[in-house]
Design an enzyme around this catalytic site. Structure first.
Site, mmCIF file in Angstrom:
data_model
loop_
_atom_site.group_PDB
_atom_site.id
_atom_site.type_symbol
_atom_site.label_atom_id
_atom_site.label_comp_id
_atom_site.label_asym_id
_atom_site.label_seq_id
_atom_site.Cartn_x
_atom_site.Cartn_y
_atom_site.Cartn_z
ATOM 1 N N LYS A 14 0.830 -1.214 0.000
ATOM 2 C CA LYS A 14 0.000 0.000 0.000
ATOM 3 C C LYS A 14 0.861 1.258 0.000
ATOM 4 C CE LYS A 14 -2.330 -1.086 3.794
ATOM 5 N NZ LYS A 14 -1.928 -2.444 4.209
ATOM 6 N N ARG A 89 -10.015 0.552 8.636
ATOM 7 C CA ARG A 89 -9.590 -0.810 8.931
ATOM 8 C C ARG A 89 -10.675 -1.597 9.645
ATOM 9 N NH1 ARG A 89 -3.776 0.208 8.940
ATOM 10 N NH2 ARG A 89 -2.611 -1.737 8.988
ATOM 11 N N ARG A 128 11.360 -6.491 4.898
ATOM 12 C CA ARG A 128 11.220 -5.091 5.301
ATOM 13 C C ARG A 128 11.809 -4.868 6.690
ATOM 14 N NH1 ARG A 128 5.308 -2.452 5.476
ATOM 15 N NH2 ARG A 128 5.113 -3.465 7.475
ATOM 16 N N ARG A 134 11.059 -2.027 12.263
ATOM 17 C CA ARG A 134 9.776 -1.809 12.933
ATOM 18 C C ARG A 134 9.491 -2.949 13.895
ATOM 19 N NH1 ARG A 134 4.997 -0.113 8.818
ATOM 20 N NH2 ARG A 134 3.818 -1.422 10.254
ATOM 21 N N ARG A 145 -1.027 -9.015 13.572
ATOM 22 C CA ARG A 145 -1.547 -8.047 12.589
ATOM 23 C C ARG A 145 -2.357 -8.757 11.509
ATOM 24 N NH1 ARG A 145 3.928 -5.696 11.202
ATOM 25 N NH2 ARG A 145 2.911 -4.672 9.440
HETATM 26 P P1 ADP Z 1 0.723 -2.314 7.937
HETATM 27 O O1 ADP Z 1 2.050 -2.362 7.279
HETATM 28 O O2 ADP Z 1 0.497 -3.429 8.906
HETATM 29 O O3 ADP Z 1 -0.418 -2.147 6.991
HETATM 30 P P2 ADP Z 1 0.395 0.386 9.075
HETATM 31 O O4 ADP Z 1 1.626 1.157 9.011
HETATM 32 O O5 ADP Z 1 -0.722 0.762 8.149
HETATM 33 O O6 ADP Z 1 0.793 -1.132 8.935
HETATM 34 O O7 ADP Z 1 -0.192 0.403 10.569
HETATM 35 C C1 ADP Z 1 0.605 0.040 11.661
HETATM 36 C C2 ADP Z 1 -0.233 -0.084 12.925
HETATM 37 O O8 ADP Z 1 -0.903 1.163 13.200
HETATM 38 C C3 ADP Z 1 -1.348 -1.117 12.895
HETATM 39 O O9 ADP Z 1 -0.900 -2.418 13.187
HETATM 40 C C4 ADP Z 1 -2.281 -0.561 13.987
HETATM 41 O O10 ADP Z 1 -1.772 -0.823 15.283
HETATM 42 C C5 ADP Z 1 -2.187 0.940 13.785
HETATM 43 N N1 ADP Z 1 -3.219 1.427 12.837
HETATM 44 C C6 ADP Z 1 -2.986 2.001 11.620
HETATM 45 N N2 ADP Z 1 -4.132 2.341 11.022
HETATM 46 C C7 ADP Z 1 -5.128 1.964 11.866
HETATM 47 C C8 ADP Z 1 -6.541 2.029 11.813
HETATM 48 N N3 ADP Z 1 -7.175 2.551 10.736
HETATM 49 N N4 ADP Z 1 -7.263 1.566 12.863
HETATM 50 C C9 ADP Z 1 -6.645 1.060 13.931
HETATM 51 N N5 ADP Z 1 -5.315 0.938 14.055
HETATM 52 C C10 ADP Z 1 -4.546 1.393 13.040
#
Ligand code: ADP
Length: 190
Positions: A14, A89, A128, A134, A145
């Site tokens: 994404k 989400r 990654r 991270r 996740r």
């Molecule tokens: P990923 O690479 O898992 O898609 P992101 O960088 O988008 O990760 O998000 C990292 C973390 O931030 C998620 O695991 C969650 O804890 C939190 N997070 C991000 N966006 C949301 C959301 N829309 N609702 C709830 N938690 C979120």
């Protein structure tokens, strides 16, 4: 205004594709994950609240996430549109976003579903992590996740499918080939 949701499991690409979309279509990028990480590194009140949740690979409560998202949208009144990355989400987040946009006479124009199977996700995130460091890219946090994705986030798809807004793109392949398919989907809805 043109508003796009980029949707897919962790590691679907994404962020990578968002960068290309922003460059070509000049949309404002809103990544809730990046926003949370910024709050954590700046040690803000919000950052303190969500730090452990992110580290555990769990979703931040809807109320906190929705408020942060809406503030961010309100702070950018003059943009051509938004690309929402990592939001919504959950179905309540999707409903809140629809209502928020509707009140402004706006809507989501397209939901791009990046389709990637679990084996590829695990490989990509392992790669990654070597670079990003991270904490939530650790194998055990990644399992959490992916659990959160399949128990809560996946339901966002039928929500938007019922509005006939979803275009599925194969997320496996060359970055530029994937972007070509994405561009075609955007061009046909812009
Ligand atoms: P990923 O690479 O898992 O898609 P992101 O960088 O988008 O990760 O998000 C990292 C973390 O931030 C998620 O695991 C969650 O804890 C939190 N997070 C991000 N966006 C949301 C959301 N829309 N609702 C709830 N938690 C979120």
């Amino acid at each position: 205004m043109y508003n796009l949701v980029i949707f897919g499991p962790p590691g679907a690409g994404k962020g990578t594709q968002s960068e290309k979309i922003i460059e070509k279509y000049k949309l404002a990028h809103i990544s809730t994950g990046d926003m949370f990480r910024m709050h954590i590194s700046n040690d803000t009140d919000l950052g303190k609240k969500v730090k452990q949740i992110l580290a555990d690979g769990l979703l931040v409560p809807d109320s906190i996430t929705i408020e942060m998202l809406e503030e961010e949208v309100k702070s950018k009144p003059d943009v051509k549109g938004f690309i929402f990355d990592g939001f919504p989400r959950t179905v309540p987040q999707a409903e809140a976003l629809d209502k928020f946009l509707e009140d402004k006479g706006l809507k989501i124009n397209l939901v791009l579903q990046l389709d990637v199977n679990q084996d590829v996700i695990k490989e990509r995130i392992a790669e990654r992590q070597k670079i990003s460091g991270r904490a939530d890219d650790d194998a055990d946090k990644l399992v959490k996740r992916i659990d959160e994705y399949f128990s809560k986030t996946i339901h966002v798809l039928p929500y938007y499918q019922s509005q006939d807004k979803v275009t599925k793109v194969n997320g496996i392949g060359k970055i530029d080939d994937i972007f070509e398919q994405i561009s075609a989907a955007i061009d046909s809805t812009i």
